[in-house]
Motif scaffolding. Structure first.
Motif, PDB file in Angstrom:
ATOM      1  N   UNK A   1       0.836  -1.211   0.000  1.00  0.00           N
ATOM      2  CA  UNK A   1       0.000   0.000   0.000  1.00  0.00           C
ATOM      3  C   UNK A   1       0.867   1.257   0.000  1.00  0.00           C
ATOM      4  N   UNK A   2       1.904   1.254   0.839  1.00  0.00           N
ATOM      5  CA  UNK A   2       2.797   2.413   0.913  1.00  0.00           C
ATOM      6  C   UNK A   2       3.557   2.607  -0.402  1.00  0.00           C
ATOM      7  N   UNK A   3       3.978   1.488  -1.011  1.00  0.00           N
ATOM      8  CA  UNK A   3       4.649   1.579  -2.319  1.00  0.00           C
ATOM      9  C   UNK A   3       3.696   2.169  -3.351  1.00  0.00           C
ATOM     10  N   UNK A   4       2.446   1.745  -3.307  1.00  0.00           N
ATOM     11  CA  UNK A   4       1.444   2.283  -4.223  1.00  0.00           C
ATOM     12  C   UNK A   4       1.268   3.780  -4.058  1.00  0.00           C
ATOM     13  N   UNK A   5       1.280   4.245  -2.802  1.00  0.00           N
ATOM     14  CA  UNK A   5       1.158   5.687  -2.562  1.00  0.00           C
ATOM     15  C   UNK A   5       2.346   6.446  -3.149  1.00  0.00           C
ATOM     16  N   UNK A   6       3.541   5.847  -3.029  1.00  0.00           N
ATOM     17  CA  UNK A   6       4.728   6.496  -3.602  1.00  0.00           C
ATOM     18  C   UNK A   6       4.590   6.596  -5.118  1.00  0.00           C
TER      19      UNK A   6
END
Length: 712
Positions: free
Chosen positions: A183-188
């Motif tokens: 999820x955090x990678x997706x936000x980046x």
């Protein structure tokens, strides 16, 4: 507009903040919902594309409270009094140094360590993964709680938090930690994509040089380009960028307009011709008189109009906004039913179906759907702006795709707006003599026809001898002495009072008039010496532009106040119909008649008399060199005055709508596929988060393809 909160005459304050960390429309919605709950808020505008928040509010609220509210959601916000400029082009950190990237890196590192520790000491594996998950989940939960507190309970962060915590409770701790990291990678990735979209229009401001060579008191001095005033004279050396919009006073050079207009071939510029800020001077020095201050130059106008346009939502975007408000709660409801109904009704395993319900929560995240339209609209507006196609909002961009007929003004729109000499005939004298004697009488006049004669003489290299005793005869022409000769230049009717025309000469004058040309007759010492014919000629690309519209199934018509003969001549050369001798209200009436017949009408014009028709049309398009009234009334503007750009505008609209449809299909299609596979037990939490993140990245990347719109 100042960032500082300022009171206007109605005791209403305005605060403008730069908000960082907004990557999609869902982020803007959270900010808007939170700020709207503050007391005394009158109006809010949030722009993801420009990272700005503009709030109108009563004087009782402290502007800093707005900034604190935004920060409470996890976004960055500059204090209202940090800057006194409207410039939002502050340099950004590299994506890998952004807070979201650092958090993703920390969570990923913790996840790797948890895997390693699990292999070394298997008994600690669950706690290691729990710790790794908490590294990323705590900030997410904090943002979810803040969003819920400020009016957005069904945020992506809330769905993510519920799914991760639920997965942990049913023993899927390793999977929960991995999902948080993904999820955090997706936000980046979302941030990187959004940053690229912002950079495309923000990069325009970097085209204008920081300094200019100002000419003052016979010398040049380097001054900030932003300090140039209208009327100032500047020197632009070969290879330098033009620091301001202006008119060439002296010099001749090839100017590369590609950075602003997309034209691949440099254009030759000489005295009297306009140049744009940000273009590149070629092989010769130019002296330029500044015609627009820095805040009003071509680049500034483009950026300002695009910023305003990106805040105006398209109909499709408004529809998706309404749907998303119901969509997310509905997804939560479906996930709950999937989790509890099978165990309650048929005795299925609770852990298995709760797991599936949690996966559906992640699949149902609306980010990709919500961003599908605004991403394409923003990219389309930016792509157009970089090529001189200014479109005032997504609604206009959508309407352009439906246009079936374009109603063009003639003078200054389909034509150059200035007459040129098209024919020269000599009777007993050479054409060069006719041109020289005519130019001698016209010397010093500012009349458009006089300028046409003088320009033709300069082009042909014909000498312009001095004239003495020049006198204007009202409505008839000019008389004077040139080299001892009595010379008259005037209308055929006035010339006929002085000299008799042969039948052949009368036929020639009549034929030129039939072609919509203005004829001037030269009489020397009482004898007919020659004639000149002048006409406002179609723009060089007018025929290609009309043909390009026709290829798209869009018709064209000329609406003009000019006489029927001239209008028919121009329209005939372009292969379209003409309606002539029209008053402003007539143009508006004809637009209404076309609409009543089922046509979707775009009106293109550049003058005050076009304003009523521009306002009445489905889409009003102003030619860039037109009046302020036309530009203000119109929905769009062709900044560089090219007829073919009207066709390009329609093409851009249709490409954007096709992009939006593809984005919606990607967003909903991926979710539908993974919804079925999840319920069938084929996929779990990892594919679920990849479905959401992947769809968001794909949608954004697809929208960014619009930025590569060809210039031709």
């Amino acid at each position: 507009m100042s960032d500082a909160a300022t009171l206007d005459q109605t005791d209403q304050a305005q605060t403008r903040l730069r908000v960082t960390g907004m990557d999609c429309a869902a982020c803007a919605t959270k900010v808007e919902n939170a700020v709207r709950r503050l007391p005394g808020i009158e109006g809010i505008q949030v722009s993801v594309a420009t990272e700005t928040l503009t709030v109108r509010h009563g004087p009782s609220i402290d502007a800093r409270a707005i900034a604190e509210t935004v920060r409470g959601l996890g976004y960055g916000a500059e204090e209202p009094d940090v800057s006194t400029s409207t410039d939002t082009s502050t340099a950004e950190l590299p994506w890998w140094r952004s807070p979201k990237a650092l958090l993703a890196f920390a969570c990923g590192t913790a996840l790797v360590l948890a895997y390693a520790l699990g292999h070394v000491a298997p008994t600690t594996e669950r706690w290691a993964f729990l710790a790794a998950m908490m590294v990323g989940l705590v900030p997410i939960v904090r943002r979810a709680v803040s969003a819920a507190r400020y009016g957005t309970p069904f945020s992506i962060e809330m769905l993510m938090s519920v799914a991760a915590i639920g997965a942990t409770l049913i023993g899927a701790t390793e999977e929960a930690a991995t999902v948080v990291f993904l999820f955090l990678v997706g936000e980046v990735l979302e941030g990187v994509a959004a940053g690229r979209a912002r950079a495309s229009i923000r990069g325009l401001t970097g085209l204008v040089p920081d300094t200019a060579l100002l000419e003052r008191d016979g010398a040049t001095e380097q001054v900030p380009a932003s300090a140039l005033r209208v009327g100032a004279s500047v020197l632009v050396r070969p290879g330098d960028r033009v620091p301001a919009d202006g008119v060439v006073l002296d010099g001749e050079s090839a100017v590369d307009e590609a950075p602003v207009t997309g034209e691949s071939v440099p254009r030759r510029k000489g005295p009297g011709e306009a140049v744009f800020a940000g273009t590149v001077n070629g092989d010769g020095a130019l002296r330029i008189r500044v015609t627009a201050a820095a805040r009003d130059n071509t680049i500034a106008r483009v950026v300002r109009l695009v910023e305003e346009a990106q805040e105006a939502k398209a109909p499709t975007e408004r529809l998706i906004d309404r749907v998303s408000k119901v969509y997310t709660p509905a997804v939560v409801g479906v996930a709950f039913l999937v989790a509890v109904l099978p165990p309650l009704v048929v005795g299925a395993a609770w852990a298995e179906w709760i797991y599936k319900g949690l996966a559906i929560l992640l699949i149902g995240c609306p980010c990709a759907l919500v961003i599908s339209t605004p991403a394409a609209i923003a990219a389309g507006l930016s792509a157009g702006a970089r090529r001189g196609l200014l479109i005032k909002g997504g609604a206009v961009l959508e309407r352009l795709a439906a246009v079936t007929i374009v109603a063009f003004d003639k003078t200054g729109t389909l034509t150059e707006g200035k007459p040129v000499v098209t024919d020269i005939s000599g009777f007993g004298r050479s054409e060069r003599d006719v041109l020289s004697l005519s130019a001698a009488l016209e010397g010093g006049s500012s009349h458009p026809l006089a300028k046409a004669v003088l320009a033709k003489a300069a082009e042909a290299g014909a000498p312009v001898p001095p004239a003495f005793g020049t006198k204007a005869l009202g409505g008839k022409g000019l008389t004077g002495k040139v080299g001892g000769l009595d010379v008259f230049l005037g209308s055929p009717r006035a010339a006929a009072e002085r000299v008799a025309f042969t039948a052949e000469q009368e036929v020639q004058v009549s034929a030129l008039n039939s072609d919509g040309k203005t004829v001037a007759v030269l009489v020397v010492n009482g004898a007919l010496a020659g004639l000149l014919a002048m006409r406002d000629e179609p723009r060089s690309d007018a025929k290609a532009g009309i043909d390009r519209l026709a290829a798209q199934g869009v018709g064209a018509v000329v609406l003009t106040g000019d006489n029927a003969r001239t209008a028919q001549a121009v329209a005939g050369a372009l292969g379209i119909e003409a309606r002539a001798e029209l008053l402003p209200e007539d143009k508006q009436r004809i637009v209404r008649e076309l609409q009543a017949g089922g046509a979707v009408v775009a009106k293109v014009g550049d003058g005050i008399n076009d304003a009523p028709a521009l306002a009445a049309a489905d889409v009003g398009i102003a030619m860039g060199g037109g009046t302020d009234v036309a530009l203000e009334t119109a929905d769009a503007a062709v900044l560089h005055g090219r007829v073919a750009d009207v066709a390009r505008m329609v093409e851009l609209s249709r490409r954007t709508l096709a992009n939006i449809r593809a984005n919606i299909a990607i967003a909903l299609g991926l979710k539908a596929v993974f919804l079925v596979t999840t319920v069938a037990g084929l996929t779990g939490l990892w594919p679920a988060i990849l479905a959401d993140t992947g769809a968001t990245v794909l949608v954004t990347a697809n929208a960014l393809r619009l930025l590569r719109m060809p210039a031709g």
